[in-house]
Design a protein around this motif. Structure first.
Motif, mmCIF file in Angstrom:
data_model
loop_
_atom_site.group_PDB
_atom_site.id
_atom_site.type_symbol
_atom_site.label_atom_id
_atom_site.label_comp_id
_atom_site.label_asym_id
_atom_site.label_seq_id
_atom_site.Cartn_x
_atom_site.Cartn_y
_atom_site.Cartn_z
ATOM 1 N N THR A 126 -16.059 -11.372 -11.151
ATOM 2 C CA THR A 126 -14.825 -11.363 -11.979
ATOM 3 C C THR A 126 -14.172 -12.378 -10.488
ATOM 4 N N SER A 128 -11.132 -13.014 -9.172
ATOM 5 C CA SER A 128 -10.537 -12.847 -8.833
ATOM 6 C C SER A 128 -11.651 -11.703 -7.424
ATOM 7 N N ASP A 155 -13.995 -12.020 -17.354
ATOM 8 C CA ASP A 155 -12.988 -11.494 -16.453
ATOM 9 C C ASP A 155 -12.106 -13.058 -16.764
ATOM 10 N N THR A 158 -7.704 -14.268 -16.128
ATOM 11 C CA THR A 158 -7.122 -12.797 -15.766
ATOM 12 C C THR A 158 -6.977 -12.963 -13.960
ATOM 13 N N GLY A 159 -6.001 -12.733 -13.374
ATOM 14 C CA GLY A 159 -5.879 -11.971 -11.859
ATOM 15 C C GLY A 159 -5.271 -13.313 -11.259
ATOM 16 N N SER A 161 -6.406 -16.922 -11.263
ATOM 17 C CA SER A 161 -7.763 -18.183 -10.918
ATOM 18 C C SER A 161 -7.747 -18.758 -9.741
ATOM 19 N N ASP A 177 -11.391 -13.618 -20.915
ATOM 20 C CA ASP A 177 -11.305 -12.355 -20.902
ATOM 21 C C ASP A 177 -10.309 -11.983 -22.448
ATOM 22 N N ALA A 179 -7.589 -10.307 -22.683
ATOM 23 C CA ALA A 179 -6.811 -9.798 -22.777
ATOM 24 C C ALA A 179 -6.710 -11.484 -24.017
ATOM 25 N N ASN A 190 -2.760 -18.922 -27.135
ATOM 26 C CA ASN A 190 -3.990 -18.092 -26.692
ATOM 27 C C ASN A 190 -4.843 -18.834 -27.331
#
Ligand code: C2E
Ligand code: CA
Ligand code: CA
Length: 253
Positions: A126, A128, A155, A158-159, A161, A177, A179, A190
């Motif tokens: 990932t 992150s 992922d 998210t986090g 980036s 991800d 999400a 999105n």
């Protein structure tokens, strides 16, 4: 207590690996699978990874766990590669694994007598995790990439980036991800994000996987957006080995 039990479960080989197909967006063929860990517990039933991976990371058990996953996955991978030499098996690795030279040398030893097999394995990291980390993990990742392993950024989106990481990691694949993908057809904003991420990845020479594809509408839309591969309940949940093999045989037929 749970971590002591997890260590024992690794030692006694009582964890399970399930496999979820990676699917070509356009023709529906399985191009590979992601290995996802499950812990059948006598008292608590099936424990899902989101409940124990972070504790395994905090306590160091993640080193033994990740090696168990890769060791366990190698046998089925060999069988799949016999069927399709381009089959790709994804495994999740923690940034902590990449900081640990013992993990890196264990991988070297594991693939020593079949170095070509590294070309059939994707290590998912990932962004992150890699960001909070060091030069050292980065160096080891490049080392593994030179050995032949594919690297995927997991992922994505998210986090925290950091776009610079897309060019600093030796990645060949970007996983958007879930999400952003769940219910994509009803989420115009999105759609803009996903379309842009796909373009960005393609311009950098990366293949794109969308995770969390739950409907045919989403698959069609992702096809229009030029997303290379899909993963999600629409095709299958993660399955025990035998069930995955049955589904894979159907898919080839
Ligand atoms: P991940 O790497 O993002 O894996 C994808 C997760 O999304 C899996 O959950 C999968 O079952 C779920 N998923 C797939 N398709 C769909 C869909 O269409 N809809 C929805 N709602 N979910 C979908 P799972 O197996 O519970 O794993 C959760 C996370 O635990 C993984 O997220 C990964 O970060 C971690 N994990 C799993 N196995 C391992 C492992 O062996 N090692 C490490 N370090 N982490 C693992
Ligand atoms: Ca993953
Ligand atoms: Ca994810």
């Amino acid at each position: 207590k749970l971590m002591a039990e997890l260590k024992r479960a690794i030692g006694s080989n009582t964890l399970d690996l399930h496999y979820q197909p990676l699917v070509d967006t356009y023709n529906g063929q399985f191009i590979g699978a992601e290995a996802l860990i499950r812990w059948p517990h006598v008292e608590y039933g099936l424990i899902m990874p989101d409940e124990f991976i972070h504790i395994a990371e905090k306590t160091g058990v993640i080193q033994a766990l990740s090696l168990w996953v890769i060791r366990t996955a190698v046998q089925p991978l060999k069988a799949w590669v016999n069927i399709n030499p381009d089959f790709l098996l994804s495994v999740n690795v923690s940034a902590l694994n990449l900081q640990d030279n013992k993990f890196i040398s264990a991988l070297h030893i594991l693939f020593e007598d079949d170095l070509k097999l590294a070309n059939n394995m994707i290590l998912e990291v990932t962004e992150s995790q890699m960001m909070t980390d060091t030069q050292h993990a980065m160096k080891n990742l490049w080392d593994l990439s030179e050995l032949g392993f594919h690297i995927a950024i997991d992922d994505f989106g998210t986090g925290y980036s950091n776009l610079a990481y897309l060019t600093k990691l030796p990645a060949s694949e970007l996983k958007i991800d879930k999400a952003f993908i769940l219910n994509l057809e009803n989420e115009p904003q999105n759609q803009v994000l996903v379309a842009t991420a796909i373009q960005l990845a393609h311009n950098l020479g990366l293949k794109v996987v969308a995770e969390g594809v739950e409907s045919e509408d989403t698959r069609i839309l992702l096809g229009k957006l030029s997303c290379d591969f899909c993963q999600g309940f629409h095709f299958s949940r993660a399955l025990p080995l035998q069930a995955f093999n049955g589904l894979y045989a159907d898919n080839r037929a």
